[in-house]
Design an enzyme around this catalytic site. Sequence first.
Site, short mmCIF file in Angstrom:
data_model
loop_
_atom_site.label_atom_id
_atom_site.label_comp_id
_atom_site.label_asym_id
_atom_site.label_seq_id
_atom_site.Cartn_x
_atom_site.Cartn_y
_atom_site.Cartn_z
N TYR B 427 0.82 -1.23 0.00
CA TYR B 427 0.00 0.00 0.00
C TYR B 427 0.85 1.27 0.00
CZ TYR B 427 -0.26 -0.18 5.30
OH TYR B 427 -0.03 -0.23 6.63
N GLU B 428 0.19 2.37 -0.18
CA GLU B 428 0.85 3.68 -0.32
C GLU B 428 1.81 3.67 -1.51
OE1 GLU B 428 -0.56 5.67 2.06
OE2 GLU B 428 0.19 7.30 0.80
N GLY B 429 1.43 2.96 -2.58
CA GLY B 429 2.31 2.78 -3.74
C GLY B 429 3.14 1.53 -3.54
#
Lengths: 569, 569
Positions: B427-429
């Site tokens: 997550y978060e890229g």
Amino acid sequence: MTYRAPVSDYQFILDQIVDFSAVLDSAAFDEVDADTVTAILEEAGKLASDVIAPLDRGGDLAPAKLVDGVVKTSPGFAEALGQVAEGGWVGMLAQPENGGMGLPLTVATAVNEMMSGACLSLSLQPLMTQGQIEALEHHASDGIKELYIPKLISGEWTGTMNLTEPGAGSDVGALRTRAERNGDGTYAISGQKIFITWGDNDFSDNVCHLVLARLPDGVPGTKGISLFMVPKFLPDAEGNPGQRNSLKVVSLEHKLGIHGSPTCVMEYDGATGWLVGEEHEGMKCMFTMMNNARLGVGVQGVGVAEAATQKALAYAEDRVQGKSPLGRDGAGIIDHADVRRMLAHMRADTFTARAIALACGVALDLGRTDPEQQARGAFLIPIAKAFSTDIGHEVAQLGVQVHGGMGYIEETGAAQYARDARITSIYEGTNGIQAMDLVGRKLMDGGEAGFAILDEIETFAEAARATLPNRAKAVWNAAETLREGMEAMLALSMNDRFAGAVPFLRAFARVLGGYYHLKAAISEGGEGPRSRLAAFYINRMLPEHTALLAQARLGAGDIYALSPEDLSA
Amino acid sequence: MTYRAPVSDYQFILDQIVDFSAVLDSAAFDEVDADTVTAILEEAGKLASDVIAPLDRGGDLAPAKLVDGVVKTSPGFAEALGQVAEGGWVGMLAQPENGGMGLPLTVATAVNEMMSGACLSLSLQPLMTQGQIEALEHHASDGIKELYIPKLISGEWTGTMNLTEPGAGSDVGALRTRAERNGDGTYAISGQKIFITWGDNDFSDNVCHLVLARLPDGVPGTKGISLFMVPKFLPDAEGNPGQRNSLKVVSLEHKLGIHGSPTCVMEYDGATGWLVGEEHEGMKCMFTMMNNARLGVGVQGVGVAEAATQKALAYAEDRVQGKSPLGRDGAGIIDHADVRRMLAHMRADTFTARAIALACGVALDLGRTDPEQQARGAFLIPIAKAFSTDIGHEVAQLGVQVHGGMGYIEETGAAQYARDARITSIYEGTNGIQAMDLVGRKLMDGGEAGFAILDEIETFAEAARATLPNRAKAVWNAAETLREGMEAMLALSMNDRFAGAVPFLRAFARVLGGYYHLKAAISEGGEGPRSRLAAFYINRMLPEHTALLAQARLGAGDIYALSPEDLSA
């Protein structure tokens, strides 16, 4: 989509990579020919793909449960396992005179891989029984053989292995389960065993436990341990399950994965058992079986790697995010270089691990009559076990990554592969123990078996220079670096070797991978999909061996320099 | 045992490894001094160790549940989160004029690590709110700021980020959620968002959603996206939660880990929202916040690595199997070379990842006034995010391995760390996206920020030769190899760089690790526990950079040579 057994890849490896024709030519397998093997692989592939694979997710969602002292198994498992037995797969390694198929271990290894890839939890059940049959064939009395083996092969009865206790894991010799002589030739077994795979079920007429225990005159350590057959129901005069034995499943473990496989805590309370092998020689009996069992666990890693790769490939082709860098309209994320890199890595290492496992199978098959091959098989076993299981988990984790956020959602199924595969690096001897076996016992011959493999690699690489000069040179150099690394390991004290055991084992596998990928490329004349995969592996993955070998040679000094207090800081 | 916050290690890194004194000296943090920071770290450490850590296991066993449309949170979470807010930790980064503590990001990064190590699921809640406060401070109108920020800091209200949709993950620009102008300055938001962390709870008076959506005149792609504040309850004239907004939690995801963190599917059905920032500039607003958020996720990896290391150390000291090779009576498996190797690896990489994260924090703090430091911070962010989260998972998996069979049993808790950490690489890229950011956007300056770091490393290593010649030389050489690798990357086309992005990022982190370990060793004069750990790292782990850089330079050719059909074979 669900898993499809990669039958053509086994066939390719048998035909081109490992010397399987020598197995077919050997006297030990007179009854087996190439066409039969092809038919067998296809038949097993259908069972794995069509019958077993569809049960994998359900086994995760509806784990085995303990209800009123009996293990209730996951949906559909009983029926599918019935088909496994009916197909003769439980007895595929057993001798024909005992009702088995008498197949080469190499073929059984491919079949075991398919079963594991289709559903690891389910596949453990016949694998355990396979191991028990092998132990009985080698060590049991005729009476026990005649009574148990046919019923184990038919699937009417199932088998388990009972080694581990709360205080005795890697150190089996610390076990405390007791055996007392009853005076009538039987023994009374008492104690607790843990981590007993498929310790019970709700479909077989009997569950046959092979239990390690210590007789009153058994010395401490591994040399005082004996092996006993302790069935759930005592066979009556006709050999049918009779009186209930004094043993029970106390509880099931709540595990990270393989939820469909019941992992039992077993309690024996003066349970009646029969000696298998000689008194105090239980570890020897177990070791016979543990070789094949370790290879069987190794291909569990390969099977899960294959399944995870198939799933990730399908997702990466379907899932569209952004434009394709290759300009392909509507192409999936497989066109992004980093995603394709991950998929190629998964495919390349699945092949490597599979080739190592099948090469190990061939050596063990030939080793029945050829001591040199026997030594090679023994050398390859810890590599096939540890490398392949590490790869199984690594590939499954890459599969999760390819799926992005969806990979973290359990419904997707990618995470299940990672959870399931994780146990394979631990059980049947942790991968650390495997590596210690490799640099310890398996180098006792002064490295002869290992060096023979390196000679073979270098000879092949030299011949391959005409076709693929750069790749061949890289593989030759890697083998030479490994040779130097192995010589350096041999010069170390045992505990210094142990400190480098894990990186050494992985380096050896990396170089083997270079060899097998090069062979695959040469088999298609240096051009084609296998050559492209070989280029990827040799460019990107083979170089890992250098740093691993540098590490392997360091000894234990800098490790032991760090005290427990240093590490707790 | 449960997790203890490693307060002394933060203090050591702030004092000796990163240039934190420059942060204290900078005009931006006039109110903060060294003693305050020490007191803050100790206070946060107590909260993490004593209040939050004991809830971690319970959150896994009793996940957040959706009951009648409301998320019921795990046992004890509400009370502990109340204490987090009371302590001012939600607002630790917020400006004092908005009621925040105005702490340096470096300090907040250490605090976020502790919270994550204590209980990752729980820590995500204040982290999300922190991010929302930051976005509002930078982009919201005064009215929204005054209404929302104090309530978010006090914990009365909580915040979420709504980016992802089923068809828009890494490709945020593909989103389909619509915003219509209501004509009264408000907007009507309609669409579905997925993977919304802490999208609802049963303890806060309001849940404030920051939602990305497209106005009718918004162009396709990222440039047509706007950001809206869409609260669960519409504030009334007094700013108290009033009418229910037209949004709901449709379902919770069933995830591999972080079970205590409710991951929601959210549905907006003409929900009332207020614009944050300018129309069509939503992505710019999100990016402001995503820098800090990425560092926040990076230290989640570090926190879990710390917790997993502590647990594995405790187990390895207690668990006795076989004799100690060091002859220590009753010593645990920590005396086996391979086990101690794993523990040293865990400790060494936890330190590396932590030092990188705190160095990134320092650069971002100094970057408020110094553009060169700002560029350094931007360069380090993808490394701090991707490397630290990969390490979090790897260290947690080593922790499972140290535990052997017990590691696979969920009750042990070692597996939970691995399951929880696994999301942080996604997550978060995803870490692939982070690596592409590093070799793409972050090399747009021709590598200036990266080369400046290498200059610093080489200068330090040269000076260190007097004390630790061999280690210093190894680090200097590694920096030089990395310099060549970076030059080679700069000469590649963008997609060729992307093919090598992941190995390049890891190589950079490995070399940074060499630098920070060397610094640690020099700080104690080259003798002591940190010097011994540095020797281990520099001997065994640093060399990995060579093969990684060789791979990074290869470009995409051999990867794209493998077609999807090749890989499916």
